[in-house]
Design a protein around this motif. Structure first.
Motif, PDB file in Angstrom:
ATOM      1  N   UNK A  99      -5.631  -2.624  -2.761  1.00 21.70           N
ATOM      2  CA  UNK A  99      -4.406  -1.957  -2.908  1.00 21.70           C
ATOM      3  C   UNK A  99      -4.586  -1.822  -4.420  1.00 21.70           C
ATOM      4  N   UNK A 100      -4.252  -2.907  -5.067  1.00 14.83           N
ATOM      5  CA  UNK A 100      -4.060  -3.006  -6.645  1.00 14.83           C
ATOM      6  C   UNK A 100      -4.761  -1.380  -7.688  1.00 14.83           C
ATOM      7  N   UNK A 101      -6.089  -2.508  -7.676  1.00 14.27           N
ATOM      8  CA  UNK A 101      -6.768  -1.663  -8.747  1.00 14.27           C
ATOM      9  C   UNK A 101      -6.804   0.216  -8.161  1.00 14.27           C
ATOM     10  N   UNK A 125       0.795  -1.230  -0.134  1.00 14.16           N
ATOM     11  CA  UNK A 125      -0.005  -0.274   0.080  1.00 14.16           C
ATOM     12  C   UNK A 125       0.482   1.366   0.172  1.00 14.16           C
ATOM     13  N   UNK A 126       2.304   1.177   0.531  1.00  7.39           N
ATOM     14  CA  UNK A 126       2.837   2.525   0.873  1.00  7.39           C
ATOM     15  C   UNK A 126       2.055   3.301   0.913  1.00  7.39           C
ATOM     16  N   UNK A 127       3.029   4.894   1.206  1.00  2.00           N
ATOM     17  CA  UNK A 127       2.075   5.858   1.524  1.00  2.00           C
ATOM     18  C   UNK A 127       0.669   6.508   0.343  1.00  2.00           C
ATOM     19  N   UNK A 150      -6.763   7.031  -2.084  1.00  6.06           N
ATOM     20  CA  UNK A 150      -7.339   6.310  -2.301  1.00  6.06           C
ATOM     21  C   UNK A 150      -7.382   5.655  -0.793  1.00  6.06           C
ATOM     22  N   UNK A 151      -8.656   4.481  -0.520  1.00  5.65           N
ATOM     23  CA  UNK A 151      -8.725   3.671   0.924  1.00  5.65           C
ATOM     24  C   UNK A 151      -9.382   2.808   0.507  1.00  5.65           C
ATOM     25  N   UNK A 152      -8.576   1.939   1.329  1.00 12.85           N
ATOM     26  CA  UNK A 152      -9.187   0.641   1.281  1.00 12.85           C
ATOM     27  C   UNK A 152      -9.580   0.583   3.153  1.00 12.85           C
ATOM     28  N   UNK A 153     -10.711  -0.075   3.299  1.00  9.80           N
ATOM     29  CA  UNK A 153     -11.659   0.098   4.391  1.00  9.80           C
ATOM     30  C   UNK A 153     -12.109  -1.574   5.140  1.00  9.80           C
ATOM     31  N   UNK A 154     -11.814  -1.348   6.012  1.00  7.05           N
ATOM     32  CA  UNK A 154     -11.832  -3.837   6.472  1.00  7.05           C
ATOM     33  C   UNK A 154     -12.199  -3.521   7.919  1.00  7.05           C
ATOM     34  N   UNK A 155     -13.454  -4.135   7.154  1.00  5.92           N
ATOM     35  CA  UNK A 155     -14.086  -4.355   9.058  1.00  5.92           C
ATOM     36  C   UNK A 155     -13.964  -6.153   9.320  1.00  5.92           C
ATOM     37  N   UNK A 156     -14.291  -6.918  10.316  1.00 13.06           N
ATOM     38  CA  UNK A 156     -14.270  -7.924  10.534  1.00 13.06           C
ATOM     39  C   UNK A 156     -15.066  -7.894  11.826  1.00 13.06           C
TER      40      UNK A 156
END
Ligand code: ADP
Length: 439
Positions: free
Chosen positions: A340-342, A305-307, A347-353
């Protein structure tokens, strides 16, 4: 045949019964009208003046087998009407043939107290009954044969018509085999509810399935060859360059290494899918702390993901599932690395479990370009990539990751869904059954 036999026997029995009844009746009348002298001497048994019809013949025999009396219509015939019945101690009926004439006889022992003094025999001509039965037999044989023939012809005709569509099935099946053309279907214009209709319907369904399988196999082969060609061309070109330059070029070597890695990854993925298809992919089920696994994966993927991309954890519940830890890790890596790739920069990738009923629910949401509506139903298919990712050959994979993810989630008794709007990001949701003790 059963009907004929029944009719024949029944009519025979009924007619003979009638004759027997009249014989019994006559014998009773004769016995009540017979006078015997006081000594009980058989010589003196006298037949009463009985009005015998020409069809009834009467004889009275003493115990020494002498004919005591007989009816006038019997003429000079001095043999017993029924030679067997004369010995009997009980009344007996019998069919006999006297001078070529069919007769029915009754033999009744004559007794004084318990002492036998002779036998009364009465015969009745049954020629008419005999004739009637013979004619009936002929009629029944002829009608039985005729009806068998008729029903045979009718059955042949009706069954032939009813089963005629089966010839079409056979013809089509043969055409398919000979022409190797699975796109053909069997035409049927009758009802789809009857047996033939159902057979044709299921046959057509099987053909459709076979056609799909066959074409997906062909597509798969074409995809594999296509995917293999690009890295191989790059490797060959770099090798040629190295040979021409006759010196070590780091860039070419790196390129060869990258492509070899890609190829190795692809072969690994293909092998995994092939094993999954044949049911030979072993899954080592154990309790897995899904939240810890997710955190581990996120730590690894921070580098990717980096910066550029912000990885945001919305919520992580403590969750245990029963599963193969390596395969579940593969699911998480595939989905999060795709996000992350696309997703483009910033951008943001949010994760919920979390939990939903008896399931662990994992949501991975990105702010990427989204998946076009027409591609969305196909993204879990092998080698399927959207138009955009197909052109970005370097960063994108082979379109196998989501197929593998889909298989793993299903093999764990869960399900996966993708929601997306072009330009508005993508959300993948995975449900996995919770470990029973943790619920
Ligand atoms: P690949 O190795 O090409 O990423 P996948 O099977 O993982 O293969 O994904 C199939 C295709 O689905 C991708 O090529 C891409 O077009 C699309 N896709 C998957 N994840 C996303 C995402 N988060 N955003 C946009 N497109 C995606």
């Amino acid at each position: 045949m059963v009907f004929g036999t029944t009719v024949y026997s029944l009519i025979g029995i009924l007619l003979v019964n009638q004759v027997d009844e009249s014989l019994t009746q006559t014998s009773r009348e004769i016995i009540t009208n017979t006078r015997i002298d006081s000594v009980g001497d058989l010589d003196v048994i006298i037949l009463p003046q009985f009005n015998f019809t020409s069809n009834l013949f009467v004889q009275v025999w003493d115990t020494n087998r002498n004919l005591s009396s007989s009816s006038q219509n019997i003429g000079g015939y001095d043999q017993p009407l029924d030679p067997i019945g004369i010995e009997s101690s009980l009344p007996e009926y019998r069919d006999v043939l006297i001078q070529e004439t069919h007769m029915r006889t009754i033999s009744v022992p004559l007794l004084i107290g318990e002492r036998p003094i002779g036998t009364l025999q009465i015969a009745s001509g049954t020629e008419l009954i005999y004739l009637l039965r013979r004619t009936l037999l002929y009629i029944l044989i002829v009608t039985t044969l005729f009806s068998m023939l008729l029903s045979g012809i009718l059955s042949w005709f009706v069954i032939g018509r009813a089963l005629a569509p089966l010839n079409t099935v056979t013809d089509t099946a043969l055409q398919i085999t000979h022409a190797n053309d699975l796109s053909r279907r069997i035409p049927y214009h009758g009802s789809e509810e009857d047996e033939i209709g159902l057979l044709i319907l299921s046959f057509n369904e099987t053909l459709e399935r076979l056609e799909k399988l066959f074409s997906s196999q062909q597509r798969f082969l074409a995809d594999v060859s296509h995917e293999l060609r690009t890295p191989l061309t790059v490797i060959k070109a770099n090798a040629d360059l190295l040979r021409l330059m006759n010196e070590i070029d780091l860039e070419s070597l790196n390129s060869i290494k990258d492509e070899t890695d890609r190829l190795t990854r692809m072969v690994g993925d293909l092998l995994l899918l092939a094993q999954a298809d044949t049911g030979k992919l072993p899954l080592n089920f154990k309790p897995v702390e899904l939240d810890c696994l997710l955190l581990d994966v996120l730590k690894d993927l921070h580098l990717l993901a980096g910066d550029r991309i912000q990885l945001k954890i919305i919520e992580i519940d403590q969750i245990q599932v029963n599963g193969d830890v390596d395969r579940l890790k593969q699911v998480l890596v595939n989905l999060i690395s795709n996000a992350i790739k696309y997703t483009p920069g910033d951008g943001t990738v949010s994760i919920t479990l979390g939990k939903e009923e008896e399931f662990a629910k994992l949501i991975i949401k990105d702010t990427g370009p989204g998946i076009p509506r027409e591609d969305l139903p196909h993204i879990f298919e092998r080698f399927y990539r959207t138009e955009k990712s197909r052109t970005r050959s370097k960063s994108s994979g082979f379109g196998l990751g989501l197929s593998i993810t889909y298989w793993i989630v299903n093999a764990h008794g869960g399900k996966i869904e993708a929601e997306s709007m072009e330009g508005a990001g993508t959300t993948f949701t995975v449900w996995l059954p919770l470990l029973e003790t943790s619920t």
